[in-house]
Structure formats: structure tokens, C-alpha cells
Write an enzyme that holds these catalytic residues in place. Structure first.
Site, short mmCIF file in Angstrom:
data_model
loop_
_atom_site.label_atom_id
_atom_site.label_comp_id
_atom_site.label_asym_id
_atom_site.label_seq_id
_atom_site.Cartn_x
_atom_site.Cartn_y
_atom_site.Cartn_z
N HIS A 140 0.94 -1.29 -0.07
CA HIS A 140 0.15 -0.13 0.12
C HIS A 140 0.86 1.30 -0.10
CE1 HIS A 140 -3.27 2.97 1.94
NE2 HIS A 140 -3.34 2.83 0.76
N GLU A 152 3.16 0.28 3.16
CA GLU A 152 2.91 -0.65 4.06
C GLU A 152 2.83 -2.14 3.27
OE1 GLU A 152 -0.57 1.46 6.87
OE2 GLU A 152 -1.03 1.06 5.05
N ASN A 190 -4.34 4.39 7.49
CA ASN A 190 -6.04 4.59 7.26
C ASN A 190 -6.80 4.37 8.81
OD1 ASN A 190 -5.68 6.13 4.79
ND2 ASN A 190 -5.89 4.05 3.82
#
Ligand code: CAA
Length: 284
Positions: A140, A152, A190
Site C-alpha cells: 500500500h 505498508e 488509514n
């Protein structure tokens, strides 16, 4: 396993940014998208970004040429057959992602690794639909990819140690700092960022302060490069709404629930920078 050729599925904002950093790291990239106009737009975005780097003296013309020479585009998935790593950054919706992975599973060589750039969807839900869940992980990246230093790397319950290690080393090779995460909704960033952004919208909705003062509060008081409402405009209000819905569905906690103002703005098409209007006006 050495990663010498990457198949980049989806050449939108994220996909073209990822293709750029991968090619800059000396790795061959083949970018796939469903229509040639999307492929050309993605390649154009990479060219523009590299030209800007040349203008600023961060890159010389010949290196730019070499980087561009490592990137080709296609609308034919069969062209990805000999890739060592597939990175997928298509529309953030489970169904089309699964459909794509099923096709890729039958095309791409057996030893290749699949990695999704999803920001919040379950990686194992995608991996389990292929015959290689042990070779499936998350990678990510963050927007703008050439600038943001983090990736990530997500390990599901089925991801093998060898796959995770290859993905981790690849993240470092493309110049990023790696954070290792479990396959939990929102991963690290997130999970923390989205409730903060939703709270900023709730503060605006409650009349706590103006949008400018909320943003200045966090920029000047906490040293953030963008205030939360500016950042929501930058990421896209629809994206934040969508990630919030996924997190809320999983955790059933109030701070992941979208405030009515966000939903109304998304319905009205005020999606942020990309739409020319969000919390701020970008029409000029
Ligand atoms: N591509 C390449 N380089 C870019 C760029 C892009 N799209 N956008 C900006 N840059 C570069 C600029 O060229 C500039 O480089 P120099 O310092 O070498 O000149 C540098 O970044 C700073 O840019 P600017 O001076 O134009 O503007 P700025 O100082 O306001 O920075 C920003 C822009 C980097 C976007 C900064 O505002 C920032 O870091 N904002 C926060 C971004 C963020 O939080 N991103 C994560 C979003 S969450 C996410 O992506 C995950 C998810 O799943 C939702």
C-alpha cells in the site's frame, strides 16, 4: 526471488506513481489498463512527473529517457505473463479486483507474487480466490507516490514468509520505508487517519470553527503539511467516505461512521480536487 519485471494493473493516479518509482529503481514495468486512453493518460502522467524532476534539476534528461524506456503500456493482460510481481491499483471495489485476479492467476507465471495496493479492502478475500494465496500480499503506497516515503507491506494469514520478505525488500528497493502490517481494515495509516479526517468534518459540521481555521489549527499547531479538510479534498471525499464505510462495517465504532455532511457532499459530486470542488474551490 529477484523482481526484475513488474506488471502494474491500473494506471490511474496511484498506479502511474507506483510505475514511476519502480522504473526509477531500475526495474522493468509493464502498465496495464482496460482502455488505451487510460494507458496513454497514465504514461503521460509519468512523463510529466519526470519532466518536472528534470526542470528542478533532480534528474537529468538521459536518466529520464532510461526510466521511460523501462516502462511500456498494454491493454492485453497476456502481456503480463512473465512478470515476477503484479501490483494491482484498479478501482477500489472487491468485485472487479477479484475478477482481475482470477484472470491473472491463469496467465501469469506460477512463481509470481500478486500484491494489491488496496487502502482498506481485505487482502485475503482477494488472495483466496486465486491458486496462490501464499504468494499474495498487500503493498500500500501513498499519494503522491513519488514523494511519500512510506509503503505498508501487508501479510495475510496465508502469505508465506518468503513472499512477505520479497515484498518487503522490493518496497525498500523502490526507495520506501516499509511498515509491516496485518491484514486488518485500514492497516496502520488509514485506521488512524480516516477517523481523524471524519472528526475534522464533524467539527466543521458542528460549527466548532471555519474550514480554514480547522486546517490552520492542524498545520500550524501540529506541523501537518496539509490540514484535514485540505487533505480530504486531496485524497477525494468519495475515497474517505468509502474507506470509512468499510472500517465502520468491520469495527462498528462511531468514530469510523461518516458524518452526514460528507455523505451529502459526495452525493452532490463535491469530491475534492479532482472534481474542482470539495471543501475548497479548485475551479480556477
Ligand atoms: N509527484 C511528484 N512530486 C510531487 C508531486 C507529485 N504528484 N506533488 C508534489 N511533489 C513534490 C514537488 O515537486 C516538491 O518537490 P521539491 O520540494 O523538490 O520542490 C515537493 O513535492 C513539495 O511540493 P509543493 O512545493 O508543490 O507543495 P507542498 O509543499 O504543499 O507539498 C505535498 C505537496 C507533498 C502533497 C504535501 O502537501 C503533503 O505531503 N501533503 C500530505 C499528503 C498526504 O498525507 N498523503 C497521504 C494521503 S493518504 C493516502 O494516500 C493513502 C490512502 O489510502 C488514502
Amino acid at each position: 526471488m529477484a523482481i526484475t519485471k513488474v506488471g502494474m494493473c491500473g494506471l490511474g493516479q496511484m498506479g502511474s506513481g507506483i510505475a514511476e518509482v519502480v522504473a526509477k529503481a531500475g526495474v522493468t514495468v509493464i502498465g496495464y489498463d482496460v482502455e488505451d486512453q487510460f494507458v496513454q493518460k497514465g504514461l503521460g502522467r509519468i512523463n510529466k512527473s519526470l519532466s518536472k524532476a528534470v526542470e528542478k534539476g533532480k534528474l537529468d534528461e538521459s536518466t529520464k529517457g532510461e526510466v521511460l524506456g523501462r516502462i511500456t503500456g498494454t491493454t492485453n493482460l497476456n502481456d503480463l505473463a512473465d512478470c515476477d510481481l503484479i501490483i494491482e491499483a484498479i478501482v477500489e471495489n472487491l468485485e472487479p479486483k477479484i475478477e482481475l485476479y482470477k484472470k491473472l492467476d491463469g496467465i501469469v507465471k506460477k512463481e509470481a507474487i500478486f500484491a494489491s495496493n488496496t487502502s482498506s479492502l481485505s487482502i485475503i478475500e482477494m488472495g483466496a480466490t486465486t491458486n496462490r494465496p501464499d504468494q499474495f500480499c498487500g503493498l500500500h503506497f501513498f499519494n503522491p507516490v513519488p514523494v511519500m516515503k512510506l509503503v505498508e507491506v501487508i501479510k495475510t494469514v496465508a502469505t508465506s514468509d518468503a513472499t512477505f520478505e520479497t515484498a518487503r525488500q522490493f518496497g525498500e528497493k523502490v526507495g520506501k520505508v516499509v511498515v509491516s502490517c496485518a491484514d486488518s481494515p485500514g492497516f496502520v495509516v488509514n485506521r488512524l487517519l480516516v477517523p481523524y479526517l471524519l472528526d475534522a468534518i464533524r467539527a466543521l459540521e458542528a460549527g466548532v470553527a471555519t474550514k480554514e481555521d480547522i486546517d490552520n489549527g492542524m498545520k500550524l499547531g501540529c506541523g501537518h503539511p496539509m490540514g484535514p479538510l485540505e487533505l480530504t479534498d486531496f485524497i477525494g471525499l468519495d475515497t474517505i467516505y468509502y474507506i470509512g464505510e468499510i472500517l465502520f462495517a468491520e469495527f462498528k465504532q462511531h468514530h469510523y461512521a461518516s458524518p452526514p455532511l460528507l455523505k451529502s457532499m459526495v452525493k452532490a459530486g463535491y469530491l475534492g480536487r479532482k472534481a474542482g470542488r470539495g471543501f475548497y474551490d479548485y475551479s480556477k
